[in-house]
Design an enzyme around this catalytic site. Structure first.
Site, PDB file in Angstrom:
ATOM      1  CG  HIS A 156      -2.289   0.620   0.880  1.00  0.00           C
ATOM      2  ND1 HIS A 156      -3.414   0.448   1.668  1.00  0.00           N
ATOM      3  CD2 HIS A 156      -2.698   1.410  -0.146  1.00  0.00           C
ATOM      4  CE1 HIS A 156      -4.438   1.108   1.147  1.00  0.00           C
ATOM      5  NE2 HIS A 156      -4.026   1.698   0.058  1.00  0.00           N
ATOM      6  CG  ASP A 179      -5.950  -0.405   4.939  1.00  0.00           C
ATOM      7  OD1 ASP A 179      -5.828  -1.472   5.566  1.00  0.00           O
ATOM      8  OD2 ASP A 179      -5.014   0.130   4.333  1.00  0.00           O
ATOM      9  CG  HIS A 211      -3.763  -2.193   8.969  1.00  0.00           C
ATOM     10  ND1 HIS A 211      -4.017  -3.148   8.005  1.00  0.00           N
ATOM     11  CD2 HIS A 211      -3.432  -2.864  10.097  1.00  0.00           C
ATOM     12  CE1 HIS A 211      -3.854  -4.353   8.523  1.00  0.00           C
ATOM     13  NE2 HIS A 211      -3.505  -4.206   9.793  1.00  0.00           N
ATOM     14  CG  ASP A 263      -1.928   1.893   5.578  1.00  0.00           C
ATOM     15  OD1 ASP A 263      -1.574   1.077   6.452  1.00  0.00           O
ATOM     16  OD2 ASP A 263      -2.457   1.547   4.507  1.00  0.00           O
ATOM     17  CG  HIS A 286       2.961  -2.044   4.278  1.00  0.00           C
ATOM     18  ND1 HIS A 286       2.368  -3.271   4.079  1.00  0.00           N
ATOM     19  CD2 HIS A 286       3.455  -2.082   5.543  1.00  0.00           C
ATOM     20  CE1 HIS A 286       2.485  -4.011   5.175  1.00  0.00           C
ATOM     21  NE2 HIS A 286       3.141  -3.302   6.058  1.00  0.00           N
ATOM     22  CG  ASP A 328      -4.804  -3.320   2.562  1.00  0.00           C
ATOM     23  OD1 ASP A 328      -4.998  -4.537   2.383  1.00  0.00           O
ATOM     24  OD2 ASP A 328      -3.791  -2.864   3.117  1.00  0.00           O
ATOM     25  CG  ASP A 371      -5.677  -5.310   5.286  1.00  0.00           C
ATOM     26  OD1 ASP A 371      -6.467  -4.352   5.222  1.00  0.00           O
ATOM     27  OD2 ASP A 371      -4.505  -5.171   5.666  1.00  0.00           O
ATOM     28  CD  GLU A 388      -0.242  -4.311   1.549  1.00  0.00           C
ATOM     29  OE1 GLU A 388       0.240  -5.459   1.608  1.00  0.00           O
ATOM     30  OE2 GLU A 388       0.392  -3.292   1.904  1.00  0.00           O
TER      31      GLU A 388
END
Length: 310
Positions: free
Chosen positions: A106, A133, A135, A137, A150, A237, A239, A282
């Protein structure tokens, strides 16, 4: 049931840009993500929607084994890759083409989003950013617990962190806090939580989705990203989707979006009519089973570009 293309999808030109970047992550494998996406049904889905698809290949990425073992070598290499990617995405948006960036880790979004912001800046407009996402980031080289780049692209798009990576856009910063919105967060560092509060960034966690429902959250997200902007860059992302549905990711976190929630989010973004560019990142084929995560990603992209059930 057959797929029906919407008028907006029928007129859309799409440029696929691969970024086989794994320098921002400690776990190997995401550099094969663009290849996995190209082996999926992605192009077929887009062409059935009436999109004119052109694959321009991959942005060159140096092999990590060839980089000197000195502090900052990975960050410098990532900055160079992101600068190249920013030029490519800016050129596409200027030409009225939608860049579809396939990652890779990412950290590439520090370039892709910067390029879209540059193209809008030249029109006197700002960019809205929707970040799907698990996360945030939002770390910088000074706050990161892992040192993995990332986990830093959003900070740099906001003008924080390393000055070289934070200055790839002609807009300063590439994205303003009031035009950024997170959806699906569920794993944040303390420094990221503090930054979100300090900058007043709108962040919808999985609890918000649980309590309010995905429809209400995405309606708010689209409003935030389109208010006072010339359009939206969507950075997704893999995830952000629950690992039961998307196992082929490097940093899985349980409790993510369901399959239908993920599709609904993409459908709502398409219906807003403001999508200028998109990242899907990702995907790690080493951790996947039968390319299932790349196939899911292809289907989600199709929903973002106008595929409807009926």
């Amino acid at each position: 049931m057959p797929t029906v293309a919407s008028p907006a999808a029928s007129a859309r030109a799409v440029e696929i840009i691969g970024v086989p970047l794994d320098l921002g992550a400690s776990r190997r494998g995401v550099d094969m993500g663009p290849s996995a996406m190209r082996l999926s049904s992605l192009v077929r889905h887009l062409e059935r929607l009436g999109c004119a698809v052109r694959d321009t290949g991959n942005v060159p990425v140096p092999d990590r084994a060839a980089l000197p073992p000195v502090p900052g070598a990975f960050l410098q290499a990532i900055t160079a890759v992101c600068a190249d990617l920013a030029r490519r995405t800016a050129d596409a948006v200027r030409a009225g083409i939608t860049p579809l960036v396939l990652g890779g880790d990412h950290s590439l979004a520090a370039g892709s989003v910067a390029g879209t912001a540059t193209a809008l800046h030249e029109r006197g407009q700002r960019l809205g950013l929707i970040w799907l996402d698990a996360h945030a980031d939002l770390n910088t080289p000074d706050t990161s617990l892992s040192g993995n780049v990332h986990g830093m692209p959003v900070a740099h798009l906001l003008g924080l962190g390393d000055p070289r990576l934070a200055s790839l856009s002609h807009a300063t910063p590439a994205v303003r806090p009031e035009h950024l919105v997170y959806v699906g967060l569920r794993d944040l560092d303390d420094a990221e939580k503090a930054c979100i509060r300090q900058l007043g960034i709108r962040a919808f966690t999985m609890r918000d989705i649980d309590e309010r429902g995905l429809r209400a959250v995405m309606d708010d997200a689209v409003t935030i990203a389109t208010t006072g902007t010339g359009g939206v860059h969507l950075s997704c992302d893999a995830d952000w989707v629950d690992p039961q549905e998307a196992p082929g990711v490097g940093t899985p976190v349980r409790g993510g979006a369901t399959l239908r929630e993920a599709h609904l989010a993409m459908e709502i973004i398409h219906d807003a009519g403001a999508l200028l560019a998109m990242d899907l990142v990702e995907i790690n084929p080493i951790l996947d089973a039968g390319n299932a995560t790349a196939e899911l990603a292809a289907e989600l992209i199709a929903s973002a570009f106008g595929r409807h059930i009926l």
